[in-house]
Design an enzyme around this catalytic site. Structure first.
Site, mmCIF file in Angstrom:
data_model
loop_
_atom_site.group_PDB
_atom_site.id
_atom_site.type_symbol
_atom_site.label_atom_id
_atom_site.label_comp_id
_atom_site.label_asym_id
_atom_site.label_seq_id
_atom_site.Cartn_x
_atom_site.Cartn_y
_atom_site.Cartn_z
ATOM 1 N N SER A 69 0.826 -1.100 -0.055
ATOM 2 C CA SER A 69 -0.008 0.040 -0.177
ATOM 3 C C SER A 69 0.921 1.179 0.035
ATOM 4 O O SER A 69 1.860 1.241 0.650
ATOM 5 C CB SER A 69 -0.808 -0.130 1.149
ATOM 6 O OG SER A 69 -1.433 1.103 1.357
ATOM 7 N N TYR A 108 -1.621 -0.092 10.795
ATOM 8 C CA TYR A 108 -1.646 -0.794 9.638
ATOM 9 C C TYR A 108 -0.648 -0.499 8.491
ATOM 10 O O TYR A 108 0.076 -1.446 8.067
ATOM 11 C CB TYR A 108 -3.008 -0.453 8.741
ATOM 12 C CG TYR A 108 -3.156 -0.734 7.447
ATOM 13 C CD1 TYR A 108 -2.984 0.118 6.356
ATOM 14 C CD2 TYR A 108 -3.561 -1.892 7.035
ATOM 15 C CE1 TYR A 108 -3.017 -0.206 4.991
ATOM 16 C CE2 TYR A 108 -3.532 -2.523 5.877
ATOM 17 C CZ TYR A 108 -3.404 -1.428 4.885
ATOM 18 O OH TYR A 108 -3.393 -1.761 3.479
ATOM 19 N N LYS A 115 2.151 -3.136 6.884
ATOM 20 C CA LYS A 115 2.899 -3.305 5.427
ATOM 21 C C LYS A 115 4.299 -2.864 5.151
ATOM 22 O O LYS A 115 4.955 -3.765 4.433
ATOM 23 C CB LYS A 115 1.943 -2.329 4.547
ATOM 24 C CG LYS A 115 0.492 -2.489 4.451
ATOM 25 C CD LYS A 115 0.347 -3.974 3.819
ATOM 26 C CE LYS A 115 -1.002 -4.396 3.457
ATOM 27 N NZ LYS A 115 -1.146 -5.643 2.747
ATOM 28 N N PRO A 121 -7.780 12.198 12.370
ATOM 29 C CA PRO A 121 -6.224 12.224 12.671
ATOM 30 C C PRO A 121 -5.836 11.153 11.830
ATOM 31 O O PRO A 121 -6.261 9.951 11.392
ATOM 32 C CB PRO A 121 -6.392 11.568 14.076
ATOM 33 C CG PRO A 121 -7.694 12.034 14.545
ATOM 34 C CD PRO A 121 -8.601 12.027 13.461
HETATM 35 C C1 WQD Z 1 -9.661 9.082 1.386
HETATM 36 C C2 WQD Z 1 -9.680 10.692 1.736
HETATM 37 C C3 WQD Z 1 -10.076 11.164 3.707
HETATM 38 C C4 WQD Z 1 -14.100 9.212 4.325
HETATM 39 C C5 WQD Z 1 -6.772 4.227 3.168
HETATM 40 C C6 WQD Z 1 -5.891 3.597 3.694
HETATM 41 C C7 WQD Z 1 -4.837 2.880 2.389
HETATM 42 C C8 WQD Z 1 -5.817 2.097 1.437
HETATM 43 C C9 WQD Z 1 -7.194 2.988 1.063
HETATM 44 C C10 WQD Z 1 -5.418 -0.163 1.969
HETATM 45 C C11 WQD Z 1 -9.208 11.031 2.822
HETATM 46 C C12 WQD Z 1 -11.309 11.357 2.845
HETATM 47 C C13 WQD Z 1 -12.711 9.663 3.986
HETATM 48 C C14 WQD Z 1 -15.087 10.073 4.771
HETATM 49 C C15 WQD Z 1 -13.691 11.851 4.131
HETATM 50 N N1 WQD Z 1 -6.326 0.950 1.993
HETATM 51 N N2 WQD Z 1 -12.537 11.076 3.622
HETATM 52 N N3 WQD Z 1 -14.831 11.287 4.510
HETATM 53 O O1 WQD Z 1 -6.996 7.082 4.318
HETATM 54 O O2 WQD Z 1 -6.413 7.660 1.792
HETATM 55 O O3 WQD Z 1 -6.182 5.184 2.499
HETATM 56 O O4 WQD Z 1 -7.596 3.358 2.333
HETATM 57 O O5 WQD Z 1 -4.706 -0.451 1.475
HETATM 58 O O6 WQD Z 1 -3.906 2.052 2.969
HETATM 59 O O7 WQD Z 1 -4.741 4.050 4.347
HETATM 60 O O8 WQD Z 1 -8.587 6.497 2.218
HETATM 61 O O9 WQD Z 1 -11.008 6.490 1.670
HETATM 62 O O10 WQD Z 1 -10.252 6.576 4.013
HETATM 63 O O11 WQD Z 1 -9.838 8.355 2.574
HETATM 64 O O12 WQD Z 1 -13.555 13.182 3.968
HETATM 65 O O13 WQD Z 1 -16.229 9.835 5.258
HETATM 66 O O14 WQD Z 1 -11.063 10.832 1.948
HETATM 67 O O15 WQD Z 1 -9.920 12.612 4.702
HETATM 68 O O16 WQD Z 1 -8.655 12.435 2.368
HETATM 69 P P1 WQD Z 1 -7.069 6.912 2.850
HETATM 70 P P2 WQD Z 1 -10.081 6.976 2.590
#
Ligand code: WQD
Length: 344
Positions: free
Chosen positions: A129, A154, A158, A300
Protein backbone atom coordinates in the site's frame (compact mmCIF):
# COMPACT_ATOMS: atom_id res chain seq x y z
CA UNK A 1 -1.07 -17.80 -22.70
CA UNK A 2 0.16 -21.22 -23.86
CA UNK A 3 -2.42 -24.00 -24.28
CA UNK A 4 -2.83 -26.93 -21.88
CA UNK A 5 -4.41 -26.99 -18.41
CA UNK A 6 -4.74 -23.60 -16.75
CA UNK A 7 -2.01 -22.86 -14.20
CA UNK A 8 -3.33 -22.61 -10.64
CA UNK A 9 -2.75 -19.27 -8.90
CA UNK A 10 -3.61 -19.03 -5.19
CA UNK A 11 -5.53 -15.85 -4.38
CA UNK A 12 -5.57 -15.32 -0.61
CA UNK A 13 -8.34 -12.95 0.42
CA UNK A 14 -9.86 -13.83 -2.95
CA UNK A 15 -13.41 -13.18 -1.73
CA UNK A 16 -12.45 -9.62 -0.83
CA UNK A 17 -12.84 -6.42 -2.82
CA UNK A 18 -9.58 -6.44 -4.78
CA UNK A 19 -9.00 -10.19 -4.57
CA UNK A 20 -12.30 -11.04 -6.26
CA UNK A 21 -11.61 -8.64 -9.12
CA UNK A 22 -8.10 -10.10 -9.46
CA UNK A 23 -9.55 -13.63 -9.65
CA UNK A 24 -11.66 -12.54 -12.62
CA UNK A 25 -8.67 -10.91 -14.33
CA UNK A 26 -6.58 -14.07 -13.79
CA UNK A 27 -9.23 -16.29 -15.36
CA UNK A 28 -9.59 -13.89 -18.31
CA UNK A 29 -5.80 -14.08 -18.76
CA UNK A 30 -5.93 -17.90 -18.95
CA UNK A 31 -4.99 -18.84 -15.38
CA UNK A 32 -7.02 -20.83 -12.86
CA UNK A 33 -7.59 -18.65 -9.78
CA UNK A 34 -7.84 -20.66 -6.53
CA UNK A 35 -9.69 -18.60 -3.90
CA UNK A 36 -8.30 -18.97 -0.38
CA UNK A 37 -10.52 -17.08 2.04
CA UNK A 38 -11.84 -17.84 5.56
CA UNK A 39 -14.53 -15.14 5.16
CA UNK A 40 -13.48 -13.23 8.27
CA UNK A 41 -13.64 -9.97 6.24
CA UNK A 42 -15.66 -11.08 3.22
CA UNK A 43 -18.75 -12.96 2.11
CA UNK A 44 -19.31 -16.15 0.11
CA UNK A 45 -21.52 -14.08 -2.19
CA UNK A 46 -18.32 -12.67 -3.72
CA UNK A 47 -17.28 -16.17 -4.84
CA UNK A 48 -20.74 -16.62 -6.36
CA UNK A 49 -20.33 -13.23 -8.05
CA UNK A 50 -17.05 -14.37 -9.63
CA UNK A 51 -18.66 -17.60 -10.85
CA UNK A 52 -21.72 -15.87 -12.28
CA UNK A 53 -19.53 -13.32 -14.04
CA UNK A 54 -17.25 -16.01 -15.52
CA UNK A 55 -19.99 -18.64 -15.94
CA UNK A 56 -17.57 -21.28 -14.63
CA UNK A 57 -17.07 -22.83 -11.18
CA UNK A 58 -14.10 -21.45 -9.28
CA UNK A 59 -11.94 -23.54 -6.91
CA UNK A 60 -12.42 -22.16 -3.39
CA UNK A 61 -11.07 -23.20 -0.01
CA UNK A 62 -12.60 -21.70 3.13
CA UNK A 63 -9.37 -21.71 5.12
CA UNK A 64 -6.94 -19.33 6.79
CA UNK A 65 -3.99 -19.10 4.38
CA UNK A 66 -1.65 -18.99 7.40
CA UNK A 67 -2.82 -22.39 8.67
CA UNK A 68 -0.37 -24.84 7.04
CA UNK A 69 -2.35 -27.92 8.19
CA UNK A 70 -5.64 -26.66 6.75
CA UNK A 71 -3.86 -25.59 3.58
CA UNK A 72 -2.43 -29.05 2.78
CA UNK A 73 -5.30 -30.02 0.41
CA UNK A 74 -4.65 -26.84 -1.61
CA UNK A 75 -1.14 -27.99 -2.43
CA UNK A 76 -2.14 -31.50 -3.52
CA UNK A 77 -2.23 -30.18 -7.10
CA UNK A 78 0.58 -28.05 -8.61
CA UNK A 79 0.58 -24.37 -7.66
CA UNK A 80 2.15 -22.05 -10.24
CA UNK A 81 1.99 -18.82 -8.28
CA UNK A 82 0.22 -16.86 -5.57
CA UNK A 83 -1.24 -13.42 -4.95
CA UNK A 84 -1.42 -12.54 -1.26
CA UNK A 85 -4.25 -10.11 -0.47
CA UNK A 86 -5.41 -11.53 2.86
CA UNK A 87 -4.91 -8.91 5.57
CA UNK A 88 -6.78 -6.63 7.92
CA UNK A 89 -6.90 -3.13 6.44
CA UNK A 90 -9.06 -0.85 8.58
CA UNK A 91 -6.72 1.97 9.55
CA UNK A 92 -8.79 3.04 12.55
CA UNK A 93 -9.11 -0.51 13.90
CA UNK A 94 -5.35 -0.97 13.59
CA UNK A 95 -4.86 1.91 16.03
CA UNK A 96 -7.09 0.19 18.60
CA UNK A 97 -5.74 -3.36 18.02
CA UNK A 98 -2.17 -3.21 16.66
CA UNK A 99 -1.34 -6.68 18.00
CA UNK A 100 -4.15 -8.20 15.90
CA UNK A 101 -2.80 -6.40 12.83
CA UNK A 102 0.78 -7.55 13.33
CA UNK A 103 -0.28 -11.12 14.03
CA UNK A 104 -2.54 -11.40 10.99
CA UNK A 105 -0.83 -9.15 8.47
CA UNK A 106 2.81 -9.89 9.28
CA UNK A 107 2.56 -13.30 10.99
CA UNK A 108 0.03 -14.50 8.44
CA UNK A 109 2.28 -13.45 5.57
CA UNK A 110 5.27 -15.23 7.13
CA UNK A 111 3.25 -18.43 7.62
CA UNK A 112 1.88 -18.29 4.07
CA UNK A 113 5.25 -17.62 2.41
CA UNK A 114 6.83 -20.51 4.35
CA UNK A 115 4.26 -22.81 2.71
CA UNK A 116 5.05 -21.43 -0.73
CA UNK A 117 8.75 -22.15 -0.20
CA UNK A 118 8.05 -25.65 1.18
CA UNK A 119 6.01 -26.46 -1.92
CA UNK A 120 8.44 -24.93 -4.42
CA UNK A 121 6.08 -22.16 -5.58
CA UNK A 122 8.17 -19.70 -7.61
CA UNK A 123 6.00 -16.58 -8.10
CA UNK A 124 4.48 -14.35 -5.42
CA UNK A 125 2.63 -11.07 -5.97
CA UNK A 126 2.16 -9.14 -2.72
CA UNK A 127 -0.52 -6.57 -1.92
CA UNK A 128 1.15 -3.59 -0.32
CA UNK A 129 0.00 0.00 0.00
CA UNK A 130 1.06 3.60 -0.59
CA UNK A 131 0.60 4.00 3.14
CA UNK A 132 4.17 2.69 3.52
CA UNK A 133 5.40 6.13 2.35
CA UNK A 134 3.91 7.97 5.32
CA UNK A 135 3.70 11.72 4.68
CA UNK A 136 5.75 11.71 1.46
CA UNK A 137 7.91 14.82 1.16
CA UNK A 138 8.02 14.86 -2.65
CA UNK A 139 5.02 14.38 -4.97
CA UNK A 140 4.35 12.46 -7.10
CA UNK A 141 5.90 9.74 -4.92
CA UNK A 142 8.19 7.24 -6.65
CA UNK A 143 9.19 3.74 -5.52
CA UNK A 144 12.61 4.93 -4.35
CA UNK A 145 11.11 7.57 -2.05
CA UNK A 146 12.22 7.18 1.57
CA UNK A 147 10.04 4.98 3.76
CA UNK A 148 8.93 7.37 6.50
CA UNK A 149 7.15 6.56 9.76
CA UNK A 150 3.75 5.15 8.84
CA UNK A 151 0.57 7.02 9.76
CA UNK A 152 -0.98 3.94 11.44
CA UNK A 153 -0.18 0.44 12.75
CA UNK A 154 -1.76 -0.83 9.52
CA UNK A 155 0.90 1.07 7.59
CA UNK A 156 3.64 -0.32 9.84
CA UNK A 157 2.45 -3.88 9.09
CA UNK A 158 2.77 -3.24 5.36
CA UNK A 159 6.29 -1.88 5.88
CA UNK A 160 7.15 -4.94 7.99
CA UNK A 161 5.73 -7.30 5.36
CA UNK A 162 7.87 -5.67 2.69
CA UNK A 163 10.97 -6.14 4.86
CA UNK A 164 9.97 -9.76 5.55
CA UNK A 165 9.61 -10.42 1.82
CA UNK A 166 12.95 -8.82 0.90
CA UNK A 167 14.76 -10.91 3.54
CA UNK A 168 12.93 -14.10 2.52
CA UNK A 169 13.67 -13.42 -1.15
CA UNK A 170 17.41 -13.30 -0.34
CA UNK A 171 17.19 -16.49 1.73
CA UNK A 172 15.38 -18.29 -1.10
CA UNK A 173 18.35 -17.58 -3.42
CA UNK A 174 16.34 -17.14 -6.61
CA UNK A 175 13.78 -19.87 -5.91
CA UNK A 176 11.01 -17.39 -5.14
CA UNK A 177 10.30 -14.35 -7.31
CA UNK A 178 8.35 -11.57 -5.59
CA UNK A 179 6.66 -8.43 -6.92
CA UNK A 180 5.47 -5.96 -4.31
CA UNK A 181 2.55 -3.78 -5.46
CA UNK A 182 1.90 -0.51 -3.62
CA UNK A 183 -1.74 0.40 -4.21
CA UNK A 184 -2.92 3.95 -4.04
CA UNK A 185 -6.69 4.32 -3.55
CA UNK A 186 -8.69 1.58 -5.29
CA UNK A 187 -12.36 2.46 -5.90
CA UNK A 188 -15.19 1.45 -8.20
CA UNK A 189 -16.59 -1.97 -9.08
CA UNK A 190 -16.79 -4.38 -11.98
CA UNK A 191 -19.03 -2.77 -14.66
CA UNK A 192 -21.20 -5.92 -14.65
CA UNK A 193 -22.19 -5.14 -11.02
CA UNK A 194 -21.50 -8.80 -10.18
CA UNK A 195 -18.57 -7.67 -8.00
CA UNK A 196 -17.87 -4.69 -5.79
CA UNK A 197 -16.90 -3.52 -2.35
CA UNK A 198 -19.20 -5.09 0.26
CA UNK A 199 -19.98 -2.59 3.04
CA UNK A 200 -19.07 -4.87 5.94
CA UNK A 201 -19.49 -2.68 8.98
CA UNK A 202 -19.23 1.10 8.90
CA UNK A 203 -17.54 2.05 5.60
CA UNK A 204 -14.13 3.48 6.59
CA UNK A 205 -13.29 4.81 3.14
CA UNK A 206 -14.46 7.79 1.12
CA UNK A 207 -16.30 6.20 -1.80
CA UNK A 208 -18.22 3.49 0.15
CA UNK A 209 -19.37 6.21 2.55
CA UNK A 210 -20.23 8.56 -0.31
CA UNK A 211 -22.39 5.84 -1.87
CA UNK A 212 -24.27 5.24 1.41
CA UNK A 213 -24.93 8.97 1.72
CA UNK A 214 -26.27 9.23 -1.85
CA UNK A 215 -28.39 6.09 -1.33
CA UNK A 216 -29.87 7.67 1.81
CA UNK A 217 -28.63 4.80 3.99
CA UNK A 218 -26.63 7.17 6.18
CA UNK A 219 -26.34 10.82 7.01
CA UNK A 220 -24.49 13.20 4.73
CA UNK A 221 -20.91 12.46 3.79
CA UNK A 222 -18.63 14.25 6.23
CA UNK A 223 -15.70 15.84 4.43
CA UNK A 224 -12.83 15.45 6.89
CA UNK A 225 -11.50 18.98 6.78
CA UNK A 226 -11.36 21.68 4.13
CA UNK A 227 -8.52 23.70 5.60
CA UNK A 228 -5.58 21.71 4.23
CA UNK A 229 -2.89 23.47 2.18
CA UNK A 230 -4.40 22.25 -1.11
CA UNK A 231 -6.17 24.21 -3.90
CA UNK A 232 -9.67 23.57 -2.50
CA UNK A 233 -8.64 22.81 1.08
CA UNK A 234 -9.47 19.08 0.99
CA UNK A 235 -7.05 16.14 0.97
CA UNK A 236 -5.65 14.80 -2.26
CA UNK A 237 -5.35 11.10 -3.17
CA UNK A 238 -4.73 8.95 -6.27
CA UNK A 239 -7.96 7.05 -7.02
CA UNK A 240 -7.79 4.17 -9.47
CA UNK A 241 -10.37 1.70 -10.79
CA UNK A 242 -10.32 -1.68 -9.07
CA UNK A 243 -10.42 -3.38 -12.50
CA UNK A 244 -7.27 -1.52 -13.57
CA UNK A 245 -5.69 -2.59 -10.29
CA UNK A 246 -6.75 -6.22 -10.82
CA UNK A 247 -5.17 -6.26 -14.28
CA UNK A 248 -1.90 -4.99 -12.80
CA UNK A 249 -1.64 -8.25 -10.82
CA UNK A 250 -1.72 -10.28 -14.04
CA UNK A 251 0.98 -8.02 -15.50
CA UNK A 252 3.09 -8.49 -12.34
CA UNK A 253 2.68 -12.28 -12.53
CA UNK A 254 3.70 -12.28 -16.21
CA UNK A 255 6.75 -10.18 -15.29
CA UNK A 256 7.77 -12.76 -12.67
CA UNK A 257 7.40 -15.57 -15.21
CA UNK A 258 9.77 -13.71 -17.52
CA UNK A 259 12.22 -12.77 -14.73
CA UNK A 260 12.60 -15.94 -12.67
CA UNK A 261 13.46 -15.27 -9.06
CA UNK A 262 13.36 -11.47 -9.40
CA UNK A 263 12.23 -9.00 -6.72
CA UNK A 264 10.86 -5.53 -7.40
CA UNK A 265 8.31 -3.02 -6.13
CA UNK A 266 5.75 -1.01 -8.15
CA UNK A 267 3.39 1.87 -7.48
CA UNK A 268 -0.11 1.28 -8.80
CA UNK A 269 -1.89 4.56 -9.35
CA UNK A 270 -3.04 6.95 -12.05
CA UNK A 271 -0.25 9.45 -11.39
CA UNK A 272 -2.89 12.15 -10.82
CA UNK A 273 -4.01 13.68 -7.53
CA UNK A 274 -7.73 14.26 -6.87
CA UNK A 275 -9.24 16.11 -3.91
CA UNK A 276 -12.28 15.02 -1.92
CA UNK A 277 -14.31 17.89 -3.36
CA UNK A 278 -13.26 16.87 -6.88
CA UNK A 279 -14.52 13.33 -6.20
CA UNK A 280 -17.88 14.77 -5.16
CA UNK A 281 -18.03 16.84 -8.36
CA UNK A 282 -16.97 13.86 -10.50
CA UNK A 283 -19.71 11.72 -8.97
CA UNK A 284 -22.29 14.30 -10.05
CA UNK A 285 -20.82 14.42 -13.57
CA UNK A 286 -20.85 10.60 -13.76
CA UNK A 287 -24.35 10.01 -12.39
CA UNK A 288 -26.24 13.33 -12.40
CA UNK A 289 -26.73 12.88 -8.64
CA UNK A 290 -25.67 15.21 -5.85
CA UNK A 291 -23.75 13.94 -2.84
CA UNK A 292 -25.29 15.14 0.44
CA UNK A 293 -22.23 16.31 2.36
CA UNK A 294 -20.97 18.72 4.97
CA UNK A 295 -17.58 19.84 6.17
CA UNK A 296 -16.31 18.27 9.40
CA UNK A 297 -13.12 18.13 11.40
CA UNK A 298 -9.91 16.67 10.08
CA UNK A 299 -9.42 12.91 10.61
CA UNK A 300 -6.32 12.08 12.71
CA UNK A 301 -3.68 10.30 10.65
CA UNK A 302 -4.72 11.71 7.29
CA UNK A 303 -1.86 12.87 5.10
CA UNK A 304 -2.54 16.10 3.17
CA UNK A 305 -1.75 14.69 -0.23
CA UNK A 306 -0.30 11.60 -1.85
CA UNK A 307 -0.35 10.41 -5.46
CA UNK A 308 1.83 8.08 -7.50
CA UNK A 309 4.68 8.48 -9.88
CA UNK A 310 3.23 5.67 -12.02
CA UNK A 311 6.00 5.52 -14.64
CA UNK A 312 7.79 2.38 -13.44
CA UNK A 313 4.77 0.05 -13.72
CA UNK A 314 4.22 1.42 -17.23
CA UNK A 315 7.85 0.96 -18.31
CA UNK A 316 8.54 -2.39 -16.59
CA UNK A 317 5.15 -4.13 -16.40
CA UNK A 318 3.58 -2.50 -19.44
CA UNK A 319 0.64 -1.56 -17.18
CA UNK A 320 -1.16 1.77 -16.75
CA UNK A 321 -4.65 2.78 -15.70
CA UNK A 322 -7.19 3.08 -18.53
CA UNK A 323 -10.43 3.94 -16.71
CA UNK A 324 -11.33 7.49 -15.66
CA UNK A 325 -12.48 8.76 -12.27
CA UNK A 326 -15.99 9.10 -13.71
CA UNK A 327 -15.81 5.44 -14.85
CA UNK A 328 -14.89 4.44 -11.29
CA UNK A 329 -17.76 6.37 -9.75
CA UNK A 330 -20.34 5.31 -12.34
CA UNK A 331 -19.41 1.65 -11.81
CA UNK A 332 -19.42 2.11 -8.03
CA UNK A 333 -22.93 3.60 -8.14
CA UNK A 334 -24.20 0.78 -10.37
CA UNK A 335 -22.88 -1.71 -7.78
CA UNK A 336 -24.54 0.23 -4.94
CA UNK A 337 -27.85 0.14 -6.78
CA UNK A 338 -27.46 -3.66 -7.27
CA UNK A 339 -26.81 -4.01 -3.52
CA UNK A 340 -29.96 -1.99 -2.78
CA UNK A 341 -32.01 -4.21 -5.12
CA UNK A 342 -30.77 -7.52 -3.73
CA UNK A 343 -31.24 -7.50 0.06
CA UNK A 344 -28.49 -9.64 1.64
C1 WQD B 1 -9.56 9.21 1.36
C2 WQD B 1 -9.81 10.70 1.60
C3 WQD B 1 -10.15 11.29 3.90
C4 WQD B 1 -13.97 9.20 4.40
C5 WQD B 1 -6.82 4.19 3.17
C6 WQD B 1 -5.66 3.35 3.61
C7 WQD B 1 -4.88 2.91 2.40
C8 WQD B 1 -5.80 2.19 1.46
C9 WQD B 1 -6.98 3.06 1.09
C10 WQD B 1 -5.53 -0.18 1.90
C11 WQD B 1 -9.09 11.21 2.83
C12 WQD B 1 -11.40 11.56 3.07
C13 WQD B 1 -12.78 9.69 3.85
C14 WQD B 1 -15.00 10.10 4.75
C15 WQD B 1 -13.65 11.93 3.99
N1 WQD B 1 -6.23 0.97 2.02
N2 WQD B 1 -12.64 11.03 3.66
N3 WQD B 1 -14.80 11.45 4.53
O1 WQD B 1 -7.16 7.07 4.15
O2 WQD B 1 -6.42 7.69 1.77
O3 WQD B 1 -6.34 5.32 2.50
O4 WQD B 1 -7.63 3.44 2.30
O5 WQD B 1 -4.50 -0.36 1.36
O6 WQD B 1 -3.83 2.08 2.82
O7 WQD B 1 -4.81 4.16 4.41
O8 WQD B 1 -8.53 6.39 2.12
O9 WQD B 1 -10.90 6.56 1.52
O10 WQD B 1 -10.27 6.53 3.99
O11 WQD B 1 -9.79 8.53 2.60
O12 WQD B 1 -13.47 13.16 3.81
O13 WQD B 1 -16.10 9.73 5.25
O14 WQD B 1 -11.19 10.88 1.83
O15 WQD B 1 -9.93 12.35 4.79
O16 WQD B 1 -8.66 12.51 2.55
P1 WQD B 1 -7.08 6.74 2.70
P2 WQD B 1 -9.95 6.94 2.59
Amino acid sequence: MEKGPRKRILVTGGAGFIGSHAAVALHEAGYAPVIIDDLRNSRKSAVKGIESLLSVPVEWHRVDCGDAEAMKPVFKQPVHGAIHFAADKAVGESVAHPEKYFDNNVGGTARFVAQLRNHGVQHLVFSSSCTVYGEAEELPVSEDAPILPAASPYGYTKQACEDLLRITHAAAEGQLGISILRYFNPIGAHPSAHLGELPLGPPPNLVPYLLQAVAGNSGPLIVFGDNYPTPDGTCIRDYLHVCDLAEAHVAALRWLEQHQGALDVFNLGTGRGTSVKEVITAFHLATGLDVPHKIGDRRPGDVTAIYADAAKADEVLGWRTTRSLEDCLRDAWRWQQRLQDTPS
